[in-house]
Write an enzyme that holds these catalytic residues in place. Structure first.
Site, PDB file in Angstrom:
ATOM      1  N   LEU A  47       0.844  -1.201   0.000  1.00  0.00           N
ATOM      2  CA  LEU A  47       0.000   0.000   0.000  1.00  0.00           C
ATOM      3  C   LEU A  47       0.874   1.245   0.000  1.00  0.00           C
ATOM      4  CD1 LEU A  47      -2.320  -1.328   2.791  1.00  0.00           C
ATOM      5  CD2 LEU A  47      -3.070  -0.915   0.460  1.00  0.00           C
ATOM      6  N   THR A  48       0.815   2.005  -1.066  1.00  0.00           N
ATOM      7  CA  THR A  48       1.617   3.223  -1.156  1.00  0.00           C
ATOM      8  C   THR A  48       1.207   4.205  -0.063  1.00  0.00           C
ATOM      9  OG1 THR A  48       1.776   2.927  -3.540  1.00  0.00           O
ATOM     10  CG2 THR A  48       2.315   5.096  -2.681  1.00  0.00           C
ATOM     11  N   GLN A  65       8.104  -5.108  -3.296  1.00  0.00           N
ATOM     12  CA  GLN A  65       7.531  -4.925  -4.632  1.00  0.00           C
ATOM     13  C   GLN A  65       8.347  -3.896  -5.399  1.00  0.00           C
ATOM     14  OE1 GLN A  65       3.715  -2.740  -5.510  1.00  0.00           O
ATOM     15  NE2 GLN A  65       2.980  -4.787  -6.062  1.00  0.00           N
ATOM     16  N   CYS A  96       0.137  -1.052 -11.523  1.00  0.00           N
ATOM     17  CA  CYS A  96       0.035   0.368 -11.166  1.00  0.00           C
ATOM     18  C   CYS A  96      -0.587   1.149 -12.324  1.00  0.00           C
ATOM     19  CB  CYS A  96       1.410   0.925 -10.830  1.00  0.00           C
ATOM     20  SG  CYS A  96       1.361   2.637 -10.269  1.00  0.00           S
ATOM     21  N   LYS A 139       2.204  -9.039  -9.999  1.00  0.00           N
ATOM     22  CA  LYS A 139       0.848  -8.529  -9.762  1.00  0.00           C
ATOM     23  C   LYS A 139       0.375  -7.813 -11.011  1.00  0.00           C
ATOM     24  CE  LYS A 139      -2.134  -5.980  -6.690  1.00  0.00           C
ATOM     25  NZ  LYS A 139      -2.406  -4.630  -6.279  1.00  0.00           N
ATOM     26  N   HIS A 170      -5.671  -8.357  -9.857  1.00  0.00           N
ATOM     27  CA  HIS A 170      -6.636  -7.371  -9.380  1.00  0.00           C
ATOM     28  C   HIS A 170      -7.772  -7.335 -10.397  1.00  0.00           C
ATOM     29  CE1 HIS A 170      -7.353  -2.979  -7.826  1.00  0.00           C
ATOM     30  NE2 HIS A 170      -8.463  -3.674  -7.922  1.00  0.00           N
ATOM     31  N   GLY A 205      -9.376  -7.527  -4.635  1.00  0.00           N
ATOM     32  CA  GLY A 205     -10.422  -6.571  -4.959  1.00  0.00           C
ATOM     33  C   GLY A 205     -11.687  -6.753  -4.148  1.00  0.00           C
ATOM     34  N   ASP A 206     -12.106  -5.677  -3.458  1.00  0.00           N
ATOM     35  CA  ASP A 206     -13.404  -5.611  -2.780  1.00  0.00           C
ATOM     36  C   ASP A 206     -13.562  -6.607  -1.640  1.00  0.00           C
ATOM     37  OD1 ASP A 206     -13.826  -3.768  -4.719  1.00  0.00           O
ATOM     38  OD2 ASP A 206     -15.362  -4.879  -5.815  1.00  0.00           O
ATOM     39  N   ALA A 245      -6.766  -5.355   0.856  1.00  0.00           N
ATOM     40  CA  ALA A 245      -6.414  -3.962   0.587  1.00  0.00           C
ATOM     41  C   ALA A 245      -5.827  -3.924  -0.798  1.00  0.00           C
ATOM     42  CB  ALA A 245      -5.448  -3.401   1.629  1.00  0.00           C
TER      43      ALA A 245
END
Length: 661
Positions: free
Chosen positions: A313-314, A366, A397, A436, A466, A499-500, A521
């Site tokens: 998570l950035t 990553q 990304c 990813k 994703h 996702g979700d 996340a």
């Protein structure tokens, strides 16, 4: 939400103003309170119903708005999206004009490198006269480790300062931690110097790149890129032993931008393995690996099937936040996305993203990059210098800054470069390589099912998918039906879905699709218009493992924030600079935490990840305060934990959709 908890915007803000904590109100000052009372913050655009959405009486949102306000300009209905790129940056000299020289803190003032030219103070008495007041009586570093390395500069120094400003040490407690490495993967000064002077040796990467750029004799395995046949043969040898005969891949890598595909070499893997010598010159074989190179199938396996994976998570996926998630049951953690070129240049800020706490038992990093030379060299650099369990390539990304340079999602359209990167990194790494990706670049054109078999043949150990395209970013619902199709295609390679995921029911439905595991996340980049899994409820890992909804109280959530600030002070420091850095990351996290709706207030469970909560009154003042999407209320929470903010303090969240004033 249950009707009795619903409130209007005015009721919500009036309640917070009337029930504000006296201490925090005084700290903010009377003038600021008057300004807050006189201002009427507009409702955030993200909370409005979509254009054309039917309302209670069958009337559309457009009709209602036109009837109430007349026709509006298109620009007035534009949603707040993207990053706050011009947000103010609070640097250390903004909130601490007179700073003590680090040489004094470390007890060697006479050895200050700059001498009389040093711009910092060297007189402790002079510094203490202008030092801001302490924030509390207990120093977390002194209480945990028996010694606070920040000495007189610590904002909790009264807990460990003796006569004459001497730093007190708890010898017994300090001995328990002596020699123990709590945080690994630091950047040594000697390594940073070698990287900046370009004196680091990349033997394996250079060998791979030489093979990549060297034209080979015709008669290889079709139109493959140079240097790829060796790894491909090794992979096929391994899979033949494990799975039996397998059809050779019939696809060829398409040339891009006029690039001529190079035919592959037809040499055997055993010959190449024998030619590649050990980086350390010896007078004979030391280990079997010096003589016989390990095949990919003999590398360390990544055994994380069925485990809960906290996504990189950035900004918010920092080390203190990962410690929180680890405590709640996360099995696998990953550092924030690091840019390979910055790592190769020895940038301290980028290397900080690789740090690993000793409690993170399965940890990966990553990397983001667009070219095989920099990515392969970076993989070899990390393979030699840090401790990780896997390395992940970010091909998901969506932000323009990365995409326009050919990285992130752009690699899905540059199959030639993508293959070279995966094969090159796999050839220099001793740990598993994962990838990813997204469903594709365009919204209605899915290409992941075509790329996943290639990634498996190139040597990757796992793929995370994703369920959205680049154009969708983080809007709309993730396509789990498509993820299920891709999981079948990826077999026997593990595929994690992403996702979700916001409840244990979501996790159960996801696991029923046939994926090997779920990533919770997601990487936050441009505009998170939907809720963000672990960012808004890090206790989701506990809920999934215990298969229950946790009606967590406001006091329990506040204790989580306390733990985060303590972890932050340990990681970033307990001096003024460390306190303000901890505050900054706390406020960024609060911009997501405010979207959580307590379970006890919901009429129907569970909360949906793409829903913005309406205004509601919590069961107590703190619960209502935590539900506020106003920046000033987040600052008020930070003051309850870290004391008053500095003069002229300002904060804007990274994402425009996250808050309003």
């Amino acid at each position: 939400l249950l009707r009795r908890f619903l409130a209007s915007k005015d009721q919500f803000h009036e309640y917070l103003k009337a029930h504000g904590a006296p201490g925090s109100e005084e700290a903010r000052g009377e003038d600021e309170d008057e300004e807050l009372a006189s201002s009427d913050p507009a409702e955030p655009p993200a909370k409005r119903a979509r254009s054309g959405e039917p309302l209670a009486g069958g009337e559309s949102r457009d009709d209602a708005e036109e009837a109430a306000n007349g026709e509006q300009e298109p620009g007035e209905r534009k949603r707040a999206r993207g990053q706050n790129k011009s947000r103010p940056c609070m640097k250390p000299n903004h909130y601490e004009k007179s700073r003590l020289c680090p040489s004094v803190t470390q007890g060697c003032a006479e050895k200050c490198y700059f001498g009389s030219r040093c711009r910092f103070l060297h007189d402790i008495g002079e510094y203490m006269a202008v030092k801001p007041a302490d924030l509390g009586q207990n120093c977390v570093l002194f209480a945990t480790f028996g010694k606070c390395v920040y000495g007189v500069t610590c904002r909790f120094a009264q807990a460990h300062l003796g006569d004459g400003y001497q730093n007190v040490v708890n010898v017994e407690l300090a001995k328990q931690w002596e020699g123990k490495s709590l945080v690994r993967n630091n950047l040594p000064k000697e390594l940073q110097h070698r990287l900046r002077k370009k004196k680091f040796s990349f033997e394996k990467a250079d060998e791979y790149l030489r093979r990549l750029g060297k034209p080979q004799d015709q008669g290889g395995n079709g139109n493959k890129t140079s240097g790829s046949s060796t790894e491909e043969q090794e992979v096929s040898n391994c899979t033949a032993a494990e799975e039996g005969p397998r059809e050779a891949p019939g696809h060829s890598v398409l040339p891009e931008d006029g690039e001529d595909p190079k035919p592959a070499a037809s040499e055997s893997p055993c010959t190449v393995g024998a030619l590649e010598g050990s980086p350390v010159k010896t007078t004979g074989p030391v280990t079997d690996e010096d003589v016989i190179k390990l095949r990919p199938c003999e590398k360390k396996k990544l055994e994380i099937q069925g485990k809960l994976y906290l996504a990189p998570l950035t900004t918010c996926g920092n080390l203190p936040f990962r410690r929180i998630c680890k405590r709640f049951g996360a099995d696998v953690t990953c550092g924030e996305m690091a840019v390979c070129t910055n790592l190769l240049q020895g940038q301290s800020s980028e290397w900080a993203l690789l740090k690993r706490h000793h409690t993170e038992d399965v940890f990966g990093v990553q990397l983001e990059g667009a070219f095989p030379d920099t990515m392969t060299k970076c993989a070899e650099l990390l393979n030699q210098t840090i401790e990780v369990d896997f390395v992940d390539i970010n091909v998901g990304c969506p932000i323009d800054l990365v995409y326009k340079k050919g990285g992130g999602c752009a690699l899905m359209t540059r199959s030639n470069k993508f293959e070279q990167i995966v094969r090159g990194m796999n050839s220099v790494l001793d740990v598993p390589l994962t990838v990813k990706i997204r469903t594709g670049v365009q919204e209605k054109i899915n290409v992941a099912h075509k790329i996943i078999p290639k990634i498996r043949e190139w040597g990757a150990s796992m793929v995370t998918l994703h369920g959205r395209s680049r154009e969708q970013r983080y809007t709309k619902v993730a396509d789990w039906d498509y993820i299920a199709e891709c999981a079948k295609i990826a077999s026997p390679m593990p595929l994690f879905g992403n996702g979700d995921i916001l409840s244990y029911e979501d996790a159960n439905r996801a696991m029923q699709t046939g994926v090997s595991g779920i990533m919770i996340a997601r990487q936050v980049t441009v505009f998170p218009s939907s809720l963000l899994g672990a960012l808004i409820k890090p206790w989701i890992f506990t809920e999934i493992k215990e298969q229950r909804h946790w009606d967590i109280s406001s006091s329990e959530r506040f204790d989580i924030l306390k733990d985060f600030t303590n972890y932050g002070l340990e990681h970033w420091g307990s001096d003024t600079q460390g306190v303000e850095k901890t505050r900054k990351f706390l406020l960024e996290w609060l911009s997501f935490l405010c979207r959580y709706i307590p379970v006890g207030l919901l009429e129907h469970l569970p909360q949906k990840i793409n829903e913005r909560p309406p205004y509601y009154m919590g069961r107590d003042y703190l619960e209502t305060l935590m539900a506020s999407q106003n920046v000033d209320d987040w600052i008020k929470i930070s003051e309850l934990l870290l004391g008053p903010v500095p003069t002229n303090f300002t904060f804007l969240p990274k994402h425009k959709a996250n808050s309003y004033r």
